[in-house]
Design a protein around this motif. Structure first.
Motif, PDB file in Angstrom:
ATOM      1  N   ARG A  44       6.010  22.687  12.571  1.00 60.40           N
ATOM      2  CA  ARG A  44       7.435  22.660  12.271  1.00 60.40           C
ATOM      3  C   ARG A  44       7.738  23.249  10.900  1.00 60.40           C
ATOM      4  O   ARG A  44       8.701  24.013  10.723  1.00 60.40           O
ATOM      5  N   GLU A  45       6.907  22.942   9.903  1.00 54.43           N
ATOM      6  CA  GLU A  45       7.133  23.458   8.558  1.00 54.43           C
ATOM      7  C   GLU A  45       6.973  24.973   8.515  1.00 54.43           C
ATOM      8  O   GLU A  45       7.737  25.670   7.843  1.00 54.43           O
ATOM      9  N   LYS A  76       7.415  27.034  11.048  1.00 57.31           N
ATOM     10  CA  LYS A  76       8.561  27.630  11.739  1.00 57.31           C
ATOM     11  C   LYS A  76       9.768  27.726  10.803  1.00 57.31           C
ATOM     12  O   LYS A  76      10.448  28.762  10.752  1.00 57.31           O
ATOM     13  N   GLN A  77      10.023  26.666  10.049  1.00 55.25           N
ATOM     14  CA  GLN A  77      11.145  26.699   9.120  1.00 55.25           C
ATOM     15  C   GLN A  77      10.926  27.762   8.047  1.00 55.25           C
ATOM     16  O   GLN A  77      11.872  28.461   7.641  1.00 55.25           O
ATOM     17  N   ARG A  78       9.699  27.910   7.611  1.00 55.76           N
ATOM     18  CA  ARG A  78       9.401  28.934   6.598  1.00 55.76           C
ATOM     19  C   ARG A  78       9.681  30.329   7.133  1.00 55.76           C
ATOM     20  O   ARG A  78      10.281  31.166   6.441  1.00 55.76           O
ATOM     21  N   ASP A  99      13.365  30.870   7.241  1.00 51.87           N
ATOM     22  CA  ASP A  99      13.933  31.070   5.904  1.00 51.87           C
ATOM     23  C   ASP A  99      13.628  32.461   5.369  1.00 51.87           C
ATOM     24  O   ASP A  99      14.493  33.112   4.763  1.00 51.87           O
ATOM     25  N   HIS A 118      16.014  18.517  12.921  1.00 49.38           N
ATOM     26  CA  HIS A 118      15.116  18.653  11.779  1.00 49.38           C
ATOM     27  C   HIS A 118      15.041  20.077  11.244  1.00 49.38           C
ATOM     28  O   HIS A 118      14.421  20.315  10.200  1.00 49.38           O
ATOM     29  N   PHE A 119      15.657  21.037  11.948  1.00 46.82           N
ATOM     30  CA  PHE A 119      15.627  22.426  11.492  1.00 46.82           C
ATOM     31  C   PHE A 119      16.911  22.779  10.754  1.00 46.82           C
ATOM     32  O   PHE A 119      18.007  22.391  11.167  1.00 46.82           O
ATOM     33  N   ASN A 120      16.756  23.521   9.664  1.00 46.25           N
ATOM     34  CA  ASN A 120      17.896  24.101   8.968  1.00 46.25           C
ATOM     35  C   ASN A 120      18.225  25.418   9.646  1.00 46.25           C
ATOM     36  O   ASN A 120      17.472  26.391   9.529  1.00 46.25           O
TER      37      ASN A 120
END
Length: 300
Positions: free
Chosen positions: A60-61, A63-65, A68, A98-100
């Motif tokens: 998950r981290e 994917k968010q990176r 971004d 949980h995703f921005n």
């Protein structure tokens, strides 16, 4: 959610790779360069974290990176679509908050893989996702990966039931199925080709564009092919398609995205690294991709 104007998703989008360093961490700089390359090439939109982006190998981290990095490199210039799929519907719904999602305007969501849901199961899955999602959704029918085909009647039923479903990325390879979708779904529902190799045929059947793999390496050339098809210039679209055909076949010979990463390396954009269970393109395939690229680049 309310109906959303789908016109921003016509034309040529690309399913971006996730480039990795030699230690298999995300290569931030290469991903930013790739976004710039695509924008300079005149593409219409970008898709993050699809199959080509190896999303199933990212936590998950990570994917968010990736999200971004793409958003920051894009700087609001092109619409951004986010791949968001899975085979556990409830987990997908629970993880969404949980995703921005800043900077992203739609989801691309593939049929659940491995479970092999029935047509009723697909109707229920996407219905639940529509209710939970804060963005419109482009369906993705890819039987070769999901082991289940979403039939035209199911696609049309979803399209006519849920205004926030903006269209479908169709990779069934079935021309009759595509034609039935155009016939039976509401007029504003987009048929988008999910395969470089069949893009002109899909557009001639009523499709409105392509989400491409090759296009991130050769954005101008793939863009010219798709726009010619959309303009009804069949001769030009087919001529470009014929020129690209062998290269497209090579890109998928040992799986995606190993092939396109080998081509991008020829352009000086990133390396060959893919995450297990995928492996990099073989030396033989790398050489054939390089040779074919050299042969066609002056013809395009």
């Amino acid at each position: 959610m309310e109906n959303t104007d789908a016109r921003g998703w016509t034309g040529v989008g690309v399913a971006l790779i996730t480039p990795f360093l030699d230690n298999y961490n995300i290569d931030d700089q290469t991903l930013s360069r790739l976004v710039e390359h695509c924008i300079d090439g005149g593409l219409d939109y970008l898709v993050a974290l699809g199959t080509t982006g190896e999303a199933v190998t990212l936590n998950r981290e990570e994917k968010q990176r990736v999200m971004d990095i793409i958003r920051e490199a894009n700087k609001g210039r092109l619409p951004l679509m986010l791949g968001y799929g899975g085979n556990n519907t409830q987990q997908m719904i629970e993880e969404l908050p949980h995703f921005n999602l800043e900077g992203y305007s739609a989801f691309l969501s593939a049929n659940p893989a491995y479970n092999k849901p029935t047509q009723e199961g697909l109707l229920a899955h996407y219905g639940a996702l529509v209710e939970a999602a804060s963005l419109p959704i482009l369906l993705y029918n890819v039987p070769g990966r999901s082991a289940s085909n979403m039939e035209a009647s199911t696609t049309a039923a979803l399209a006519n039931r849920y205004p926030s479903l903006i269209g479908i990325k169709e990779a069934s390879g079935n021309p009759l199925q595509q034609t039935k979708i155009v016939r039976d779904a509401r007029d504003s529902f987009l048929l988008i080709s999910g395969d470089d190799i069949s893009a002109p045929a899909t557009i001639f059947a009523g499709g409105k564009g392509l989400i491409s793999v090759l296009g991130q390496a050769l954005p101008k050339e793939v863009g010219a092919m798709v726009r010619a098809a959309l303009d009804g210039d069949i001769e030009k679209a087919n001529r470009i398609h014929r020129t690209l055909l062998t290269l497209i076949e090579l890109l998928f010979e040992e799986g995606n995205p190993a092939g396109v990463k080998a081509l991008l390396q020829q352009l000086g954009i990133g390396g060959l690294q893919v995450r297990l269970p995928l492996v990099p393109a073989s030396s033989d395939l790398q050489e054939r991709i390089a040779a074919e690229y050299q042969q066609i680049k002056n013809l395009l």
